[in-house]
Design a protein around this motif. Structure first.
Motif, PDB file in Angstrom:
ATOM      1  N   GLU A 159       0.830  -1.204   0.000  1.00  0.00           N
ATOM      2  CA  GLU A 159       0.000   0.000   0.000  1.00  0.00           C
ATOM      3  C   GLU A 159       0.869   1.260   0.000  1.00  0.00           C
ATOM      4  O   GLU A 159       0.579   2.235  -0.708  1.00  0.00           O
ATOM      5  CB  GLU A 159      -0.924  -0.002   1.214  1.00  0.00           C
ATOM      6  N   LEU A 160       1.941   1.232   0.767  1.00  0.00           N
ATOM      7  CA  LEU A 160       2.856   2.372   0.824  1.00  0.00           C
ATOM      8  C   LEU A 160       3.579   2.585  -0.501  1.00  0.00           C
ATOM      9  O   LEU A 160       3.717   3.719  -0.981  1.00  0.00           O
ATOM     10  CB  LEU A 160       3.884   2.157   1.943  1.00  0.00           C
ATOM     11  N   LEU A 161       4.044   1.486  -1.116  1.00  0.00           N
ATOM     12  CA  LEU A 161       4.773   1.606  -2.378  1.00  0.00           C
ATOM     13  C   LEU A 161       3.862   2.072  -3.510  1.00  0.00           C
ATOM     14  O   LEU A 161       4.299   2.790  -4.411  1.00  0.00           O
ATOM     15  CB  LEU A 161       5.429   0.270  -2.734  1.00  0.00           C
ATOM     16  N   ALA A 162       2.605   1.668  -3.466  1.00  0.00           N
ATOM     17  CA  ALA A 162       1.650   2.137  -4.477  1.00  0.00           C
ATOM     18  C   ALA A 162       1.533   3.654  -4.446  1.00  0.00           C
ATOM     19  O   ALA A 162       1.446   4.315  -5.488  1.00  0.00           O
ATOM     20  CB  ALA A 162       0.286   1.493  -4.245  1.00  0.00           C
ATOM     21  N   GLU A 163       1.543   4.216  -3.261  1.00  0.00           N
ATOM     22  CA  GLU A 163       1.470   5.671  -3.105  1.00  0.00           C
ATOM     23  C   GLU A 163       2.769   6.328  -3.551  1.00  0.00           C
ATOM     24  O   GLU A 163       2.766   7.335  -4.257  1.00  0.00           O
ATOM     25  CB  GLU A 163       1.173   6.016  -1.645  1.00  0.00           C
ATOM     26  N   GLU A 164       3.884   5.728  -3.166  1.00  0.00           N
ATOM     27  CA  GLU A 164       5.186   6.326  -3.453  1.00  0.00           C
ATOM     28  C   GLU A 164       5.508   6.341  -4.944  1.00  0.00           C
ATOM     29  O   GLU A 164       6.195   7.249  -5.426  1.00  0.00           O
ATOM     30  CB  GLU A 164       6.281   5.582  -2.673  1.00  0.00           C
ATOM     31  N   TYR A 165       5.022   5.330  -5.668  1.00  0.00           N
ATOM     32  CA  TYR A 165       5.393   5.218  -7.084  1.00  0.00           C
ATOM     33  C   TYR A 165       4.231   5.455  -8.051  1.00  0.00           C
ATOM     34  O   TYR A 165       4.350   5.175  -9.247  1.00  0.00           O
ATOM     35  CB  TYR A 165       6.012   3.835  -7.345  1.00  0.00           C
ATOM     36  N   LYS A 166       3.137   6.024  -7.565  1.00  0.00           N
ATOM     37  CA  LYS A 166       1.984   6.217  -8.446  1.00  0.00           C
ATOM     38  C   LYS A 166       2.280   7.208  -9.570  1.00  0.00           C
ATOM     39  O   LYS A 166       1.750   7.065 -10.676  1.00  0.00           O
ATOM     40  CB  LYS A 166       0.760   6.663  -7.641  1.00  0.00           C
ATOM     41  N   GLU A 167       3.123   8.207  -9.327  1.00  0.00           N
ATOM     42  CA  GLU A 167       3.434   9.183 -10.366  1.00  0.00           C
ATOM     43  C   GLU A 167       4.258   8.558 -11.486  1.00  0.00           C
ATOM     44  O   GLU A 167       4.261   9.069 -12.609  1.00  0.00           O
ATOM     45  CB  GLU A 167       4.182  10.376  -9.763  1.00  0.00           C
TER      46      GLU A 167
END
Length: 228
Positions: A159-167
């Motif tokens: 969940e954290l990585l999805a936010e960090e790399y969404k851009e």
């Protein structure tokens, strides 16, 4: 559909083995990571086998070398399928037991993802295989404290990585599996007969890995038809 470069861990048996064959038979290039490798994978023209211990940080560096030398710096899909289960009463679990489980189920997931990220472009998909035992509020079973807690940890990590790399357009999703007829299930629940085979679950995961990132990012899908 364009052929993909796909990395799968835990391919020596069960779901990982079936999944590697399914992707390869469909024409995709597969890097199968497991300490032990079956003949069917070794002899397949679309499968490269890397017999490493993912709990060893130095071994994981070989993945980067392979991607650079063989796949021209491109990874499309990463599937964290490997898992280690220790079934013991909590009072009998040692520090070493927890450490071994977390090295495979959490630390290796984080480190292999970190290694692969530079090779992943927009549209790439990271799929982590968790367990219903790692879902908050789900039924829990005695003896699986190390395993289930580790599977909860990778849910939050994804969940954290999805936010960090969404851009950057890299999707991270989790499949929390219920009972599937595998050797690992028998280690946790001896004698239990699950309604799904490893091949049937691999069929589902095959399609999800290829297309699920179009519909989901940072999500946990509960893929369970029975309890356990």
């Amino acid at each position: 559909m364009e052929n993909k470069n796909i990395i799968i861990t835990g391919t020596s048996r069960g779901i990982g083995f079936e999944l590697a064959l399914q992707f390869a038979n469909a024409g995709h290039q597969v890097l199968a990571i497991s300490r032990n490798t079956k003949k069917e994978l070794l002899e397949h023209s679309h499968i490269s086998c890397l017999p490493i211990d993912i709990a060893n940080e130095n071994d994981l560096l070989q993945v980067a070398d392979f991607v650079k030398e063989t796949w021209q710096n491109k990874v499309d899909i990463l599937i964290h399928n490997a898992g280690l289960l220790v079934n013991k009463p909590f009072e009998n679990l040692s520090f070493s037991d927890f450490e071994q489980v977390y090295k495979v189920n959490v630390f290796a997931v984080a480190e292999l993802t970190r290694i692969c990220i530079p090779f992943m472009k927009k549209g790439s998909h990271v799929v982590t295989i968790s367990s219903m035992g790692g879902i908050q509020g789900s039924m829990k079973f005695a003896g699986l404290a190390a395993y289930s807690s580790s599977k909860g940890a990778v849910i939050t990590l994804s969940e954290l990585l999805a936010e960090e790399y969404k851009e950057r357009g890299i999707a991270f999703n989790v499949l929390a599996l219920g009972a599937v007829n595998t050797e690992m299930l028998q280690e946790a629940f001896p004698g239990y007969e699950a309604p799904l085979s490893a091949k049937e679950m691999a069929d589902y995961m095959f399609n999800f890995a290829l297309t699920g990132n179009k519909y989901f990012n940072g999500k946990v899908l509960q893929v369970s038809s029975s309890t356990p």
